[in-house]
Write an enzyme that holds these catalytic residues in place. Structure first.
Site, PDB file in Angstrom:
ATOM      1  N   TYR A   1      11.729   4.448  -0.082  1.00 33.11           N
ATOM      2  CA  TYR A   1      10.592   4.794  -0.942  1.00 33.11           C
ATOM      3  C   TYR A   1       9.685   5.819  -0.270  1.00 33.11           C
ATOM      4  O   TYR A   1       8.502   5.578  -0.044  1.00 33.11           O
ATOM      5  CB  TYR A   1       9.800   3.531  -1.302  1.00 33.11           C
ATOM      6  CG  TYR A   1      10.706   2.400  -1.750  1.00 33.11           C
ATOM      7  CD1 TYR A   1      11.438   2.511  -2.925  1.00 33.11           C
ATOM      8  CD2 TYR A   1      10.835   1.248  -0.990  1.00 33.11           C
ATOM      9  CE1 TYR A   1      12.282   1.491  -3.330  1.00 33.11           C
ATOM     10  CE2 TYR A   1      11.664   0.216  -1.398  1.00 33.11           C
ATOM     11  CZ  TYR A   1      12.391   0.349  -2.569  1.00 33.11           C
ATOM     12  OH  TYR A   1      13.216  -0.662  -2.965  1.00 33.11           O
TER      13      TYR A   1
ATOM     14  N   HIS B   1       0.710   5.747   0.913  1.00 38.06           N
ATOM     15  CA  HIS B   1       0.033   6.925   1.433  1.00 38.06           C
ATOM     16  C   HIS B   1       0.652   8.133   0.742  1.00 38.06           C
ATOM     17  O   HIS B   1       1.855   8.156   0.478  1.00 38.06           O
ATOM     18  CB  HIS B   1       0.257   7.090   2.939  1.00 38.06           C
ATOM     19  CG  HIS B   1      -0.147   5.910   3.750  1.00 38.06           C
ATOM     20  ND1 HIS B   1      -1.454   5.567   3.961  1.00 38.06           N
ATOM     21  CD2 HIS B   1       0.607   4.990   4.401  1.00 38.06           C
ATOM     22  CE1 HIS B   1      -1.499   4.492   4.720  1.00 38.06           C
ATOM     23  NE2 HIS B   1      -0.260   4.120   5.004  1.00 38.06           N
TER      24      HIS B   1
ATOM     25  N   HIS C   1       0.846  -1.200   0.000  1.00 34.81           N
ATOM     26  CA  HIS C   1       0.000   0.000   0.000  1.00 34.81           C
ATOM     27  C   HIS C   1       0.875   1.242   0.000  1.00 34.81           C
ATOM     28  O   HIS C   1       2.100   1.150   0.135  1.00 34.81           O
ATOM     29  CB  HIS C   1      -0.965   0.002   1.195  1.00 34.81           C
ATOM     30  CG  HIS C   1      -0.328   0.193   2.527  1.00 34.81           C
ATOM     31  ND1 HIS C   1       0.386  -0.795   3.180  1.00 34.81           N
ATOM     32  CD2 HIS C   1      -0.289   1.271   3.343  1.00 34.81           C
ATOM     33  CE1 HIS C   1       0.833  -0.334   4.334  1.00 34.81           C
ATOM     34  NE2 HIS C   1       0.424   0.923   4.455  1.00 34.81           N
TER      35      HIS C   1
END
Length: 173
Positions: A146, A61, A59
């Protein structure tokens, strides 16, 4: 069929969580070059500012700011997800999607939150910086490659030794 309403507040930063359908996958970090290319291609045709972004294995954000008078983040997400998935091997889809003969790699929707004020903005920034630590992927935010954390360190927004706290709350996980 559900009718989802999305708030559209022009000029305000929006926090998003987008998730792969298969929890526990590591596809997003394995294919981070593909993801970055999908984001860049989308930004060329539909610009937006990336305030913060963190990519985790299954996932991500981010905080975006859209141009004045433009609140179409749904199309941007559709394009990013589609560009990322295009050309990936069928095995990247979850077992349930393969069983149902569905093509989707991503959960169908995304989670969004319109930021309300400086404290809310700071909480969502800290969440982006600290989520890899929260998930036990690294011990320090600076160790996760990342993340826009590194850009924010260079800009003087946060110290390289920042270690939290990661706020509690609903961040779409």
């Amino acid at each position: 069929m559900s009718n989802y309403r999305r708030w559209h507040i022009p000029g305000k930063p929006v926090f998003f969580t987008a998730r792969l359908d298969e929890r526990g996958s590591s596809l997003l970090v394995e294919e981070v070059v593909r993801l970055r290319a999908a984001v860049r291609a989308t930004m060329e045709g539909r610009p937006f500012d990336i305030v913060a972004w963190v990519v985790l294995p299954d996932h991500m954000h981010c905080l975006w700011r859209l141009p004045e008078g433009d609140n179409d983040y749904s199309t941007r997400w559709r394009l990013i997800k589609g560009r990322f998935a295009h050309g990936l091997d069928e095995r990247t889809r979850s077992a349930s999607k393969r069983h149902k003969k569905e093509r989707g790699l991503w959960q169908r929707r995304f989670w969004e939150h319109h930021v309300r004020g400086a404290a809310d903005f700071d909480a969502h920034m800290r969440y982006c910086w600290g989520d890899p630590v929260k998930h036990g992927l690294v011990t320090r935010a600076a160790d996760w490659p990342y993340s826009s954390f590194h850009r924010d360190v260079l800009r003087g927004r946060v110290g390289a030794d920042w270690s939290g706290p990661v706020p509690d709350g609903d961040f779409g996980e």
